[in-house]
Structure formats: C-alpha cells, structure tokens
Write a protein that holds these residues in place. Structure first.
Motif, short mmCIF file in Angstrom:
data_model
loop_
_atom_site.label_atom_id
_atom_site.label_comp_id
_atom_site.label_asym_id
_atom_site.label_seq_id
_atom_site.Cartn_x
_atom_site.Cartn_y
_atom_site.Cartn_z
N GLN A 153 -9.97 -1.13 6.91
CA GLN A 153 -10.93 -0.47 6.03
C GLN A 153 -10.25 0.56 5.12
N ASP A 154 -9.25 1.24 5.66
CA ASP A 154 -8.57 2.28 4.89
C ASP A 154 -7.27 1.77 4.29
N PHE A 155 -7.21 0.45 4.02
CA PHE A 155 -5.98 -0.17 3.52
C PHE A 155 -5.46 0.51 2.25
N VAL A 156 -6.33 0.64 1.25
CA VAL A 156 -5.90 1.17 -0.05
C VAL A 156 -5.34 2.58 0.12
N GLU A 157 -6.07 3.40 0.85
CA GLU A 157 -5.63 4.79 1.06
C GLU A 157 -4.27 4.83 1.77
N MET A 158 -4.13 3.99 2.79
CA MET A 158 -2.89 3.95 3.58
C MET A 158 -1.70 3.48 2.73
N VAL A 159 -1.89 2.36 2.04
CA VAL A 159 -0.78 1.75 1.31
C VAL A 159 -0.42 2.53 0.06
N GLU A 160 -1.42 2.97 -0.68
CA GLU A 160 -1.13 3.75 -1.89
C GLU A 160 -0.39 5.03 -1.54
N ALA A 161 -0.80 5.69 -0.47
CA ALA A 161 -0.13 6.93 -0.06
C ALA A 161 1.32 6.65 0.30
N TYR A 162 1.54 5.55 1.03
CA TYR A 162 2.91 5.19 1.41
C TYR A 162 3.77 4.93 0.16
N LEU A 163 3.28 4.10 -0.73
CA LEU A 163 4.06 3.72 -1.90
C LEU A 163 4.35 4.91 -2.81
N GLN A 164 3.41 5.83 -2.92
CA GLN A 164 3.59 6.98 -3.80
C GLN A 164 4.44 8.09 -3.19
N GLU A 165 4.38 8.22 -1.85
CA GLU A 165 5.01 9.37 -1.21
C GLU A 165 6.34 9.08 -0.54
#
Length: 268
Positions: A153-165
């Motif tokens: 459910q929180d895929f976008v939040e998890m993956v975007e945070a990883y890729l950006q940070e």
C-alpha cells in the motif's frame, strides 16, 4: 554428513565455457546472438556497448562467490528509510512489476553462494519490503517491492523516498518482462527515474519464454523508446533468463562495473 548445496548448471563460467561456441555466446551474450537475426543495414551499436572479455567476466564472478573471507548475506529488510542499513557501500537496486521475475533473477545472480536466502514465491507481489544483501566489503544489492498487482500500500512512498535519499545508489536495474514488453506501469517507473535524474538500465527477463521473433520485436521497440524518450537509461538492454542463466554472467559483470569494483572492463 550433510553436503553443501550445489550451484545449478551453467551458474559458473567454467561450466559455460564447456559448451559449443554458438550456445556459449547465447548464454553469455544473448543480445549479441539475437543481433544476428536483424535485417541487413540495421544499426547494431546498441547491441554491444558493454561486451567484456573473459578476464573481466571471471573477475566479476568472484564477487558473487562467497567464502570465509568474502561473506555474502542478507542484511535486513526495511519499509522506511530510517530502517535501512547505513549507506556505506556502493549500492544497486532491482525494481520491476510484480511477477516480473525480480527475486528469481537475484537468486540466479547469487547462485554461486546458495547459502544466501532469496525468497522466491509463485504469488505475485510477495516482496513487500526493501531487502538488502551485502556482498562482502564491495557493494550492497537491494530487492525492491514489485509495483502494479498486489504492490504494498505504501509502495510509492517507500520507493520514492529510497530513490531520492539513497546517496550511495549507483544504478537502478529496471526489470521488464521480455514476453510482454513495456507496460503502462513500466512507463510510470521510467518517468519516476527520469524525473529524479537517476542512472538506470533496463533488463528484459524471462527471455526463455519468448520466441525469437517476439523477443526481437520487443527489443527493437524498447531500444527505440530508450533512444527517443529517455535521458538516464543506459543505451544497451540486458537480456536474462533466470532458468537457463542466459545473460546472468554479463549482468554480474555490469553490477561489478557500475559499483566501481571493475572500473576498467576489457572488450571481448
């Protein structure tokens, strides 16, 4: 006495080198073999940009073979960035649609170290967390949750945070099903990587399930898409079969190269 688990056939270069030449090329350089069936006059530059020699392939293989001085192991899982291990080593991540064969490919990459546990499920969307694997003192490989069907459910939040940070991230490997080609959800992933300005590479999986004609069609269409619509994607596609180990040796070498562990790669 319990015997140690054996590596599958063709998981080691020494096994591949025993094959006759045509089959050997198909296992190590599946894209190069496919290029033979192109119409005369078609530009094949993008079919061989990364074409290492035997020495580089062997040196790369050593990174994926564990021993008591070089431990390869699952480190941890995370659903948030504050749960991720410290960003100390160069890192690569593998991302793709649910059921694209991501965990199966990672298991094939680590097949020379069968004690490394990479969970592979018949149920799409099994990977719900970011799974971190440490390859000795050299690099970390991350198995990301699949997008699309049954994504967390929180895929976008998890993956975007990883890729950006994740400042130690050296390359993202975007897996695409070689049978069906680029899908709508893959285009969304490409847009995300392009928006973030991250270097990435496309890997076509399950090539053993596609006919030669279908595979060639998908390769040419995706190559054209990469050429015309992307900035950060490596121009050469990587073709893999986790079942037959086609392309796995080449992908190991590319991972070692982009993490800085094989800075110079001699051409074959």
């Amino acid at each position: 006495m319990l015997l140690p688990p054996r590596s599958p056939p063709l998981s080691a270069l020494s096994q591949v080198l025993r094959l006759e030449r045509n089959r050997r090329t198909g296992v190590v350089f599946p894209l190069q073999k496919l290029a033979r069936y192109l119409a005369p006059g078609v530009d094949t530059t993008r079919f061989g940009l990364f074409q290492p020699g035997l020495d580089a392939l062997q040196r790369a293989e050593a990174f994926f073979r564990s021993d008591r001085h070089h431990v390869i192991d699952y480190v941890s899982s995370a659903v948030r960035m504050d749960h991720a291990p410290p960003p100390v080593l160069p890192e690569v991540c593998f991302i793709g649609r649910s059921n694209v064969g991501k965990s199966s490919l990672i298991r094939a990459l680590f097949s020379l170290s069968p004690e490394v546990e990479v969970r592979v499920s018949k149920t799409p969307g099994h990977t719900k967390k970011m799974n971190f694997f440490k390859v000795g003192k050299y690099f970390t490989l991350v198995d990301m949750p699949g997008y699309g069907y049954r994504a967390p459910q929180d895929f976008v939040e998890m993956v975007e945070a990883y890729l950006q940070e994740r400042r130690n991230l050296k390359r993202t490997f975007l897996l695409v099903d070689g049978v069906v080609g680029l899908q709508k959800t893959d285009h969304i992933a490409v847009e995300m990587l392009e928006d973030f300005g991250l270097p990435y590479v496309m890997v076509l999986t399950k090539i053993d399930r596609a006919s030669r004609g279908l595979l060639l069609k998908n390769v040419l269409e995706i190559q054209e898409f990469v050429k015309e619509k992307t900035q950060g994607c490596f121009p050469q596609l990587f073709l893999v079969s986790s079942l037959e180990f086609s392309g796995v040796h080449l992908l190991r070498c590319f991972v070692a190269h982009v993490t800085g562990n094989l800075p110079t790669v001699e051409a074959s």
